[in-house]
Motif scaffolding. Structure first.
Motif, PDB file in Angstrom:
ATOM      1  N   ILE A  51      -7.886  -4.450  -2.106  1.00  0.00           N
ATOM      2  CA  ILE A  51      -6.828  -3.524  -1.708  1.00  0.00           C
ATOM      3  C   ILE A  51      -7.401  -2.542  -0.698  1.00  0.00           C
ATOM      4  CG2 ILE A  51      -5.237  -1.751  -2.497  1.00  0.00           C
ATOM      5  CD1 ILE A  51      -5.181  -3.249  -5.190  1.00  0.00           C
ATOM      6  N   GLU A  52      -6.930  -2.664   0.530  1.00  0.00           N
ATOM      7  CA  GLU A  52      -7.394  -1.770   1.591  1.00  0.00           C
ATOM      8  C   GLU A  52      -6.597  -0.478   1.569  1.00  0.00           C
ATOM      9  OE1 GLU A  52      -7.507  -3.698   5.392  1.00  0.00           O
ATOM     10  OE2 GLU A  52      -8.711  -5.358   4.626  1.00  0.00           O
ATOM     11  N   TRP A  53      -7.298   0.629   1.847  1.00  0.00           N
ATOM     12  CA  TRP A  53      -6.685   1.956   1.773  1.00  0.00           C
ATOM     13  C   TRP A  53      -7.604   2.949   2.456  1.00  0.00           C
ATOM     14  CZ3 TRP A  53      -2.584   4.756   1.063  1.00  0.00           C
ATOM     15  CH2 TRP A  53      -2.626   6.039   0.512  1.00  0.00           C
ATOM     16  N   THR A  54      -7.049   3.986   3.011  1.00  0.00           N
ATOM     17  CA  THR A  54      -7.831   5.132   3.464  1.00  0.00           C
ATOM     18  C   THR A  54      -7.498   6.271   2.522  1.00  0.00           C
ATOM     19  OG1 THR A  54      -7.828   4.418   5.769  1.00  0.00           O
ATOM     20  CG2 THR A  54      -8.282   6.756   5.352  1.00  0.00           C
ATOM     21  N   VAL A  55      -8.496   6.728   1.747  1.00  0.00           N
ATOM     22  CA  VAL A  55      -8.222   7.783   0.774  1.00  0.00           C
ATOM     23  C   VAL A  55      -7.849   9.067   1.498  1.00  0.00           C
ATOM     24  CG1 VAL A  55      -9.574   6.827  -1.129  1.00  0.00           C
ATOM     25  CG2 VAL A  55     -10.684   8.319   0.501  1.00  0.00           C
ATOM     26  N   ASP A  83     -21.685   3.322 -13.784  1.00  0.00           N
ATOM     27  CA  ASP A  83     -21.922   3.762 -12.406  1.00  0.00           C
ATOM     28  C   ASP A  83     -20.807   4.707 -11.969  1.00  0.00           C
ATOM     29  OD1 ASP A  83     -24.101   2.091 -12.410  1.00  0.00           O
ATOM     30  OD2 ASP A  83     -23.304   0.678 -10.942  1.00  0.00           O
ATOM     31  N   VAL A  84     -21.175   5.667 -11.105  1.00  0.00           N
ATOM     32  CA  VAL A  84     -20.238   6.659 -10.590  1.00  0.00           C
ATOM     33  C   VAL A  84     -20.316   6.639  -9.068  1.00  0.00           C
ATOM     34  CG1 VAL A  84     -19.618   9.107 -10.573  1.00  0.00           C
ATOM     35  CG2 VAL A  84     -20.605   8.092 -12.640  1.00  0.00           C
ATOM     36  N   ILE A  85     -19.161   6.671  -8.413  1.00  0.00           N
ATOM     37  CA  ILE A  85     -19.090   6.635  -6.947  1.00  0.00           C
ATOM     38  C   ILE A  85     -18.282   7.830  -6.468  1.00  0.00           C
ATOM     39  CG2 ILE A  85     -18.368   5.311  -4.928  1.00  0.00           C
ATOM     40  CD1 ILE A  85     -18.363   2.813  -6.803  1.00  0.00           C
ATOM     41  N   TRP A  86     -18.823   8.556  -5.492  1.00  0.00           N
ATOM     42  CA  TRP A  86     -18.129   9.673  -4.849  1.00  0.00           C
ATOM     43  C   TRP A  86     -17.589   9.177  -3.517  1.00  0.00           C
ATOM     44  CZ3 TRP A  86     -15.805  14.104  -4.872  1.00  0.00           C
ATOM     45  CH2 TRP A  86     -15.676  14.842  -3.701  1.00  0.00           C
ATOM     46  N   VAL A  87     -16.300   9.396  -3.250  1.00  0.00           N
ATOM     47  CA  VAL A  87     -15.662   8.959  -2.009  1.00  0.00           C
ATOM     48  C   VAL A  87     -15.045  10.176  -1.328  1.00  0.00           C
ATOM     49  CG1 VAL A  87     -13.976   7.408  -0.972  1.00  0.00           C
ATOM     50  CG2 VAL A  87     -15.078   6.771  -3.136  1.00  0.00           C
ATOM     51  N   PRO A  88     -15.545  10.559  -0.154  1.00  0.00           N
ATOM     52  CA  PRO A  88     -14.971  11.710   0.548  1.00  0.00           C
ATOM     53  C   PRO A  88     -13.602  11.386   1.164  1.00  0.00           C
ATOM     54  CG  PRO A  88     -17.136  11.135   1.447  1.00  0.00           C
ATOM     55  CD  PRO A  88     -16.748  10.066   0.489  1.00  0.00           C
ATOM     56  N   GLU A  89     -12.795  12.412   1.291  1.00  0.00           N
ATOM     57  CA  GLU A  89     -11.481  12.303   1.920  1.00  0.00           C
ATOM     58  C   GLU A  89     -11.584  11.633   3.288  1.00  0.00           C
ATOM     59  OE1 GLU A  89      -7.797  15.319   3.012  1.00  0.00           O
ATOM     60  OE2 GLU A  89      -9.794  16.142   2.728  1.00  0.00           O
ATOM     61  N   ARG A  90     -10.570  10.830   3.614  1.00  0.00           N
ATOM     62  CA  ARG A  90     -10.430  10.118   4.900  1.00  0.00           C
ATOM     63  C   ARG A  90     -11.364   8.914   5.039  1.00  0.00           C
ATOM     64  NH1 ARG A  90      -5.714  12.008   6.120  1.00  0.00           N
ATOM     65  NH2 ARG A  90      -5.594  14.243   6.147  1.00  0.00           N
ATOM     66  N   THR A  91     -11.876   8.386   3.935  1.00  0.00           N
ATOM     67  CA  THR A  91     -12.734   7.204   3.978  1.00  0.00           C
ATOM     68  C   THR A  91     -11.877   5.941   3.929  1.00  0.00           C
ATOM     69  OG1 THR A  91     -14.520   8.364   2.817  1.00  0.00           O
ATOM     70  CG2 THR A  91     -14.599   5.964   2.809  1.00  0.00           C
ATOM     71  N   PRO A  92     -11.960   5.072   4.967  1.00  0.00           N
ATOM     72  CA  PRO A  92     -11.269   3.787   4.890  1.00  0.00           C
ATOM     73  C   PRO A  92     -12.100   2.840   4.016  1.00  0.00           C
ATOM     74  CG  PRO A  92     -12.288   4.058   7.050  1.00  0.00           C
ATOM     75  CD  PRO A  92     -12.573   5.309   6.260  1.00  0.00           C
ATOM     76  N   GLN A 112      -0.083  13.558  -1.226  1.00  0.00           N
ATOM     77  CA  GLN A 112       1.066  12.933  -0.582  1.00  0.00           C
ATOM     78  C   GLN A 112       1.860  13.956   0.232  1.00  0.00           C
ATOM     79  OE1 GLN A 112       2.670  11.055  -4.141  1.00  0.00           O
ATOM     80  NE2 GLN A 112       2.292   9.055  -3.220  1.00  0.00           N
ATOM     81  N   ALA A 113       2.110  15.115  -0.333  1.00  0.00           N
ATOM     82  CA  ALA A 113       2.851  16.164   0.382  1.00  0.00           C
ATOM     83  C   ALA A 113       2.056  16.657   1.577  1.00  0.00           C
ATOM     84  CB  ALA A 113       3.160  17.317  -0.574  1.00  0.00           C
ATOM     85  N   ARG A 114       0.736  16.780   1.417  1.00  0.00           N
ATOM     86  CA  ARG A 114      -0.112  17.260   2.522  1.00  0.00           C
ATOM     87  C   ARG A 114      -0.156  16.280   3.684  1.00  0.00           C
ATOM     88  NH1 ARG A 114      -5.280  20.506   0.743  1.00  0.00           N
ATOM     89  NH2 ARG A 114      -4.433  21.694  -0.994  1.00  0.00           N
ATOM     90  N   ASN A 115       0.081  15.002   3.411  1.00  0.00           N
ATOM     91  CA  ASN A 115      -0.018  13.974   4.446  1.00  0.00           C
ATOM     92  C   ASN A 115       1.336  13.385   4.835  1.00  0.00           C
ATOM     93  OD1 ASN A 115      -3.078  13.451   4.897  1.00  0.00           O
ATOM     94  ND2 ASN A 115      -2.838  13.682   2.695  1.00  0.00           N
ATOM     95  N   ALA A 116       2.421  14.062   4.461  1.00  0.00           N
ATOM     96  CA  ALA A 116       3.772  13.562   4.779  1.00  0.00           C
ATOM     97  C   ALA A 116       4.059  13.673   6.265  1.00  0.00           C
ATOM     98  CB  ALA A 116       4.804  14.327   3.977  1.00  0.00           C
TER      99      ALA A 116
END
Length: 116
Positions: A51-55, A83-92, A112-116
């Motif tokens: 599942i592709e996504w940009t967080v 295991d723990v993974i940190w993903v910063p905002e705007r990471t595809p 969702q509201a911030r990116n509308a």
């Protein structure tokens, strides 16, 4: 005292995720804007899908079961229970897994509201 919520495993409700068949990808959203003004959280399952996504938020992923993969460009993070993974905002990225169940927490819950 705050409004605590206890989520019992046998009462969790998983929904199909990102248009995938529920046996491939499902999600159980636990904490959303109705419960918190700052963070979101839930569980997700991935089995034989990508599942592709940009967080659009900062995300923390904890692998609970199975084998989870996170693809970020050419990099593939292979993760197993604990295991723990940190993903910063705007990471595809792409979420993948083999019988993987993960817990995720995200900030900010109103992404969702911030990116509308």
């Amino acid at each position: 005292m705050s409004n605590l919520i206890h989520f019992k495993r046998d009462e969790l409700s998983f929904q199909p995720y990102s248009g995938q068949p529920p046996e491939r990808a499902s999600i159980c959203r636990l904490i959303g804007p109705d419960a918190s003004s700052s963070m979101g959280a839930g569980l997700a399952c991935f089995d034989g899908c990508s599942i592709e996504w940009t967080v659009l938020y900062d995300e923390l992923i904890v692998v609970l079961e199975g084998h989870f993969r996170l693809r970020v460009g050419e990099r593939v993070i292979e993760a197993t229970p604990g295991d723990v993974i940190w993903v910063p905002e705007r990471t595809p990225l792409a979420y993948e897994g083999d019988q993987a169940r993960v817990f995720y927490a995200l900030y900010s819950v109103d992404w969702q509201a911030r990116n509308a």
